[in-house]
Scaffold this motif. Structure first.
Motif, mmCIF file in Angstrom:
data_model
loop_
_atom_site.group_PDB
_atom_site.id
_atom_site.type_symbol
_atom_site.label_atom_id
_atom_site.label_comp_id
_atom_site.label_asym_id
_atom_site.label_seq_id
_atom_site.Cartn_x
_atom_site.Cartn_y
_atom_site.Cartn_z
ATOM 1 N N THR A 129 1.253 -8.765 -2.590
ATOM 2 C CA THR A 129 2.300 -7.498 -2.770
ATOM 3 C C THR A 129 1.529 -5.903 -2.885
ATOM 4 O O THR A 129 2.735 -5.242 -2.323
ATOM 5 C CB THR A 129 1.471 -7.512 -4.428
ATOM 6 N N PHE A 130 0.312 -5.640 -2.176
ATOM 7 C CA PHE A 130 0.060 -4.479 -2.666
ATOM 8 C C PHE A 130 0.100 -3.956 -0.649
ATOM 9 O O PHE A 130 -0.428 -3.156 -0.431
ATOM 10 C CB PHE A 130 -1.174 -3.620 -3.159
ATOM 11 N N THR A 131 -0.129 -4.855 -0.221
ATOM 12 C CA THR A 131 -0.517 -4.332 1.755
ATOM 13 C C THR A 131 1.209 -5.082 1.852
ATOM 14 O O THR A 131 1.822 -6.732 1.220
ATOM 15 C CB THR A 131 -1.392 -5.705 1.904
ATOM 16 N N LEU A 132 1.375 -4.759 3.344
ATOM 17 C CA LEU A 132 2.586 -4.662 3.519
ATOM 18 C C LEU A 132 1.971 -6.771 4.209
ATOM 19 O O LEU A 132 3.217 -7.283 4.719
ATOM 20 C CB LEU A 132 3.088 -4.083 4.838
ATOM 21 N N VAL A 133 1.385 -6.457 4.862
ATOM 22 C CA VAL A 133 1.208 -8.032 5.994
ATOM 23 C C VAL A 133 -0.504 -8.614 5.628
ATOM 24 O O VAL A 133 -1.258 -7.545 5.703
ATOM 25 C CB VAL A 133 0.634 -7.591 7.498
ATOM 26 N N ARG A 134 -1.177 -9.724 5.268
ATOM 27 C CA ARG A 134 -2.118 -9.653 5.127
ATOM 28 C C ARG A 134 -2.231 -11.671 6.378
ATOM 29 O O ARG A 134 -1.468 -11.937 6.864
ATOM 30 C CB ARG A 134 -2.250 -10.862 4.041
ATOM 31 N N GLU A 135 -3.165 -10.792 7.268
ATOM 32 C CA GLU A 135 -3.516 -11.663 8.364
ATOM 33 C C GLU A 135 -4.549 -12.735 7.476
ATOM 34 O O GLU A 135 -5.750 -12.464 7.341
ATOM 35 C CB GLU A 135 -3.763 -10.708 9.555
#
Ligand code: ADP
Ligand code: MG
Length: 160
Positions: A60-66
């Motif tokens: 939700t608050f980061t564009l991308v999760r890796e």
């Protein structure tokens, strides 16, 4: 287009696992459908099937999760305007990686920025609370060429 139906989030996770089995590095999967339709539930099942051990949460608050499983997994959510802008500024081409499979929730909001080949998974609410209709579309030539494989993988849930 392949139409499938599920009757629980576990079943959607199992369908996502079947998609994960055939997914390869460089693939893009666009998850569309309303809030609460099950896009994140799909992502969780997909990640689990790739062997990702950490919990997959809504980015939700980061564009991308890796995440890392049998290959890298990028998970994006472009629901908020800021995220759409960030994704467009960054350029999806920069983000898409030959080493990773990428899932984008609300990816249909940035269609012009997407590459020509992707798998669209559209989740819609069904008749009962836990029913979902899942429409899988193979967009672009590279995915069209994989239609038999995708069709077979989804046969269990297919309704037509
Ligand atoms: P989205 O990411 O599309 O906003 P979520 O995956 O966060 O949606 O939420 C979907 C919700 O619906 C979850 O609480 C999940 O447990 C519930 N659910 C019930 N039935 C299903 C189903 N058949 N498939 C997916 N999710 C389901
Ligand atoms: Mg979500």
């Amino acid at each position: 287009m392949i139409q499938a139906r599920t009757t629980s989030s576990d079943e959607t996770a199992a369908l996502a696992a079947a998609v994960a089995e055939l997914a390869g590095a460089g693939d893009l999967i666009v998850l569309s459908g309303d809030l609460g339709a099950g896009k994140t539930a799909f992502a969780k099942g997909f990640g689990a099937a790739l062997g990702v051990s950490e919990p997959i949460t809504s980015p939700t608050f980061t564009l991308v999760r890796e995440y890392v499983g049998r290959m890298k997994l990028y998970h994006l959510d472009v629901y908020r305007l800021e995220q759409i802008e960030e994704a467009l500024d960054l350029g999806l081409a920069e983000l898409l990686d030959d080493d990773a499979v990428t899932l984008i929730e609300w990816g249909d909001a940035i269609l012009p920025a997407l590459p020509p080949d992707y798998l669209e998974v559209r989740l819609e609410l069904g008749e009962s609370d836990d029913d979902r209709v899942i429409e899988v579309s193979l967009i672009g030539r590279a995915w069209a060429a994989r239609s038999v494989v995708v069709g077979r993988a989804l046969q269990r849930w297919s309704s037509c």
